[in-house]
Design a protein around this motif. Sequence first.
Motif, short mmCIF file in Angstrom:
data_model
loop_
_atom_site.label_atom_id
_atom_site.label_comp_id
_atom_site.label_asym_id
_atom_site.label_seq_id
_atom_site.Cartn_x
_atom_site.Cartn_y
_atom_site.Cartn_z
N ILE A 67 7.10 17.26 -41.06
CA ILE A 67 5.83 17.40 -41.78
C ILE A 67 5.45 16.08 -42.44
CG2 ILE A 67 4.76 18.50 -43.81
CD1 ILE A 67 6.35 21.05 -43.04
N HIS A 68 6.44 15.43 -43.01
CA HIS A 68 6.24 14.13 -43.66
C HIS A 68 5.71 13.10 -42.66
CE1 HIS A 68 7.80 10.15 -45.08
NE2 HIS A 68 7.24 10.56 -46.21
N GLU A 69 6.24 13.07 -41.44
CA GLU A 69 5.73 12.16 -40.42
C GLU A 69 4.28 12.50 -40.09
OE1 GLU A 69 7.38 9.38 -38.63
OE2 GLU A 69 8.32 9.66 -40.59
N GLY A 70 3.98 13.79 -40.01
CA GLY A 70 2.61 14.21 -39.73
C GLY A 70 1.65 13.83 -40.84
N ILE A 71 2.10 13.93 -42.08
CA ILE A 71 1.27 13.55 -43.22
C ILE A 71 0.86 12.09 -43.12
CG2 ILE A 71 1.40 13.04 -45.71
CD1 ILE A 71 3.02 15.68 -45.98
N HIS A 72 1.78 11.24 -42.67
CA HIS A 72 1.49 9.81 -42.54
C HIS A 72 0.90 9.46 -41.17
CE1 HIS A 72 3.10 8.27 -46.32
NE2 HIS A 72 4.04 9.19 -46.22
N GLY A 73 0.68 10.47 -40.33
CA GLY A 73 0.01 10.25 -39.05
C GLY A 73 0.89 9.76 -37.93
N PHE A 74 2.21 9.95 -38.06
CA PHE A 74 3.15 9.44 -37.06
C PHE A 74 3.80 10.52 -36.19
CE2 PHE A 74 3.71 6.13 -40.52
CZ PHE A 74 2.85 5.23 -39.91
N LEU A 75 3.39 11.76 -36.38
CA LEU A 75 4.00 12.84 -35.60
C LEU A 75 3.59 12.74 -34.15
CD1 LEU A 75 5.86 15.24 -36.11
CD2 LEU A 75 3.83 16.65 -36.55
N LEU A 76 2.30 12.56 -33.90
CA LEU A 76 1.75 12.34 -32.56
C LEU A 76 0.69 11.25 -32.66
CD1 LEU A 76 1.37 16.01 -31.24
CD2 LEU A 76 3.11 14.34 -30.57
N PRO A 77 0.46 10.51 -31.58
CA PRO A 77 -0.45 9.35 -31.66
C PRO A 77 -1.93 9.73 -31.83
CG PRO A 77 0.31 9.68 -29.41
CD PRO A 77 1.11 10.60 -30.27
N GLU A 78 -2.35 10.85 -31.24
CA GLU A 78 -3.74 11.25 -31.33
C GLU A 78 -3.94 12.07 -32.60
OE1 GLU A 78 -7.40 12.92 -31.11
OE2 GLU A 78 -5.79 14.32 -30.60
N ARG A 79 -4.95 11.72 -33.39
CA ARG A 79 -5.11 12.28 -34.73
C ARG A 79 -5.23 13.81 -34.72
NH1 ARG A 79 -9.77 10.55 -39.16
NH2 ARG A 79 -9.09 11.97 -40.83
N ARG A 80 -6.06 14.34 -33.84
CA ARG A 80 -6.27 15.79 -33.83
C ARG A 80 -5.00 16.52 -33.42
NH1 ARG A 80 -11.94 17.00 -30.86
NH2 ARG A 80 -11.47 19.10 -31.65
N SER A 81 -4.28 15.98 -32.45
CA SER A 81 -3.01 16.59 -32.03
C SER A 81 -1.99 16.53 -33.15
CB SER A 81 -2.47 15.89 -30.78
OG SER A 81 -3.37 15.99 -29.71
N ASN A 82 -1.95 15.37 -33.83
CA ASN A 82 -1.05 15.19 -34.97
C ASN A 82 -1.32 16.24 -36.03
OD1 ASN A 82 0.79 13.11 -36.66
ND2 ASN A 82 -0.87 13.79 -37.96
N ASN A 83 -2.60 16.42 -36.38
CA ASN A 83 -2.96 17.35 -37.45
C ASN A 83 -2.74 18.80 -37.05
OD1 ASN A 83 -3.66 15.19 -39.04
ND2 ASN A 83 -5.86 15.37 -38.69
#
Length: 315
Positions: free
Chosen positions: A65-81
Amino acid sequence: MNKTEKAQTGTVVNKINLTFSFFQISAHSLFFFLTPVLFHDARLVLLTLAVGVAIIFTNQLWALIHEGIHGFLLPERRSNNLLLSVLSIFFGSSSIFLRAAHLFHHRYSRSDSERVEIYTAQENRVGVSVAYYFSLLSGLYFSELILPFIAFLPAKHLVKIRDRLFTTHSMASHVIGYLARQPRKLRIMRVELLGVLFVFSTALSLFGSNYSFFLAFLFVRAFLISFLDYVYHYGTPIGSNLHGKNLALPEVVSKFLLHFNLHGIHHQNPGLSWVELPRTFKEKKLSYDDGYVRAALEQINGPILKEELASEKSA
């Protein structure tokens, strides 16, 4: 690291993040929806699974979740969110709320707005201690579970509730004030929270008369999240939001937790994904501030008088 190496590293990290997320979602789905049906009469198995799933998956779930908060979970923003939202629902909260709270943590860490273990001579130590230990042992997680539901109130009432319940400079006050100005984010929060209600109420109904085992899962999770959340800042100098501890863990555990133990580097370089933290640690020739377990246990010492802590300027 050149562009080609960065791209290759990014591809590998994305695959690892997806793999970890898949196992998180699968494990939680199995425990929430299948386990209570298959093992309804095997109470010892249910208890073992409840505690086991909480211990094994809780802190890695927060790291993802922390990686997703900083935008690093997935490269594309919508997929990340989107993935961040799903993971947050299984965590029991809203990604919008968690993101706001965490980003305010970066802004106000070790200030009067977030002085978790610090109290002043004018404050009652007993009252401070009760609040501190409640938060340390489970309260932090339960606040992340319950507080987001204020999103169902009309936005115009949020500020009134904030002013009535929280001090002006508290973290809760900052977060609620921010969300009150974000109607679109409040709408997304409501959808996510409906997801939380559906997932958790369905699980609770499936557990039926064995609901206590599901509650055991929640309390173990609450302890792990609450007790380990501020371990990286306890007793550190005040006055700088860039300060945090890098704590030693066995390499395999560090990787499993997405190197969350290198929290000091993360605060100084929030633009780095988890896979880049160990390399930065070595390049800067840093040493660990403490062992992870010892730093965690140190928190049991309780609140610290502000005058006894060094400021960043004098440290």
